[in-house]
Design a protein around this motif. Structure first.
Motif, PDB file in Angstrom:
ATOM      1  N   PRO A  16       3.967   3.482   5.495  1.00  0.00           N
ATOM      2  CA  PRO A  16       5.339   3.058   5.796  1.00  0.00           C
ATOM      3  C   PRO A  16       5.579   2.818   7.284  1.00  0.00           C
ATOM      4  CG  PRO A  16       5.374   4.795   4.168  1.00  0.00           C
ATOM      5  CD  PRO A  16       3.950   4.688   4.659  1.00  0.00           C
ATOM      6  N   LEU A  17       5.057   3.684   8.139  1.00  0.00           N
ATOM      7  CA  LEU A  17       5.223   3.491   9.589  1.00  0.00           C
ATOM      8  C   LEU A  17       4.630   2.156  10.016  1.00  0.00           C
ATOM      9  CD1 LEU A  17       5.846   4.347  12.508  1.00  0.00           C
ATOM     10  CD2 LEU A  17       3.643   5.561  12.496  1.00  0.00           C
ATOM     11  N   LEU A  42       0.835  -1.208   0.000  1.00  0.00           N
ATOM     12  CA  LEU A  42       0.000   0.000   0.000  1.00  0.00           C
ATOM     13  C   LEU A  42       0.872   1.262   0.000  1.00  0.00           C
ATOM     14  CD1 LEU A  42      -2.788  -1.133   2.486  1.00  0.00           C
ATOM     15  CD2 LEU A  42      -3.020  -0.764   0.006  1.00  0.00           C
ATOM     16  N   ALA A  43       1.946   1.246   0.766  1.00  0.00           N
ATOM     17  CA  ALA A  43       2.880   2.378   0.780  1.00  0.00           C
ATOM     18  C   ALA A  43       3.478   2.594  -0.610  1.00  0.00           C
ATOM     19  CB  ALA A  43       3.988   2.141   1.807  1.00  0.00           C
ATOM     20  N   ALA A  44       3.830   1.500  -1.271  1.00  0.00           N
ATOM     21  CA  ALA A  44       4.384   1.599  -2.624  1.00  0.00           C
ATOM     22  C   ALA A  44       3.360   2.217  -3.578  1.00  0.00           C
ATOM     23  CB  ALA A  44       4.823   0.228  -3.122  1.00  0.00           C
ATOM     24  N   GLY A  49      12.935   0.300   1.892  1.00  0.00           N
ATOM     25  CA  GLY A  49      11.990   1.131   1.149  1.00  0.00           C
ATOM     26  C   GLY A  49      11.045   1.887   2.060  1.00  0.00           C
ATOM     27  N   THR A  50      10.377   1.162   2.948  1.00  0.00           N
ATOM     28  CA  THR A  50       9.397   1.822   3.816  1.00  0.00           C
ATOM     29  C   THR A  50      10.078   2.688   4.876  1.00  0.00           C
ATOM     30  OG1 THR A  50       9.198  -0.137   5.237  1.00  0.00           O
ATOM     31  CG2 THR A  50       7.588   0.104   3.429  1.00  0.00           C
ATOM     32  N   GLY A  51      11.250   2.278   5.332  1.00  0.00           N
ATOM     33  CA  GLY A  51      11.988   3.112   6.280  1.00  0.00           C
ATOM     34  C   GLY A  51      12.401   4.436   5.659  1.00  0.00           C
ATOM     35  N   SER A  52      12.806   4.413   4.401  1.00  0.00           N
ATOM     36  CA  SER A  52      13.158   5.653   3.701  1.00  0.00           C
ATOM     37  C   SER A  52      11.923   6.524   3.474  1.00  0.00           C
ATOM     38  CB  SER A  52      13.829   5.334   2.364  1.00  0.00           C
ATOM     39  OG  SER A  52      15.065   4.690   2.572  1.00  0.00           O
ATOM     40  N   ALA A  87       8.894  11.358   5.217  1.00  0.00           N
ATOM     41  CA  ALA A  87       7.707  11.965   5.821  1.00  0.00           C
ATOM     42  C   ALA A  87       8.085  12.764   7.067  1.00  0.00           C
ATOM     43  CB  ALA A  87       6.671  10.894   6.151  1.00  0.00           C
ATOM     44  N   LEU A  88       9.007  12.221   7.857  1.00  0.00           N
ATOM     45  CA  LEU A  88       9.461  12.935   9.056  1.00  0.00           C
ATOM     46  C   LEU A  88      10.197  14.216   8.691  1.00  0.00           C
ATOM     47  CD1 LEU A  88      10.639   9.951  11.283  1.00  0.00           C
ATOM     48  CD2 LEU A  88       8.640  11.419  11.636  1.00  0.00           C
TER      49      LEU A  88
END
Length: 128
Positions: free
Chosen positions: A115-116, A11-13, A86-89, A94-95
């Protein structure tokens, strides 16, 4: 939990592919300008920057999606590494967005929520 992490990473992708489309192909359109709060002049002036930034979002999506595919095909360690990279980046981006532009907190939440959750679910799944 790994399965939940994979769904959330996918979903993040998808969200990041959508952002790529907005930034790289429709940046100057009225709808995209409304989404990002830019004027016609501002959008035109930043068109090249947005095009480039869109590809960063696409590449993050590709890394996360590759991790989902790798895990689904049995390469669990590689898949987890790619999903987390990928999701960590995505989460880190976002941060950075919310810290540098607090008025863009809603955009950061859209960009960073999946991603979180993917990072948390994946890490919990790996530790279980």
């Amino acid at each position: 939990m790994i399965a939940a992490g994979l769904v959330l990473a996918a979903l993040a992708a998808l969200v990041h592919v959508y952002i790529f489309t907005l930034e790289s192909f429709t940046w100057t359109s009225p709808r995209t300008r409304a989404t990002f709060g830019t004027t016609p002049e501002g959008a035109e002036a930043t068109k090249e920057l947005a095009f480039n930034q869109g590809f960063y979002n696409l590449f993050l999506a590709v890394v996360a999606a590759a991790g989902v595919v790798a895990t689904a095909t049995g390469a669990d360690a590689v898949g987890a590494a790619l999903v987390l990279a990928g999701t960590g980046s995505m989460l880190a981006a976002a941060l950075v967005l919310v810290l540098s532009s607090p008025d863009k907190a809603r955009s950061a939440a859209v960009q960073g929520a999946f991603p979180l959750l993917a990072v948390v679910a994946t890490v919990v799944g790996l530790l279980a």
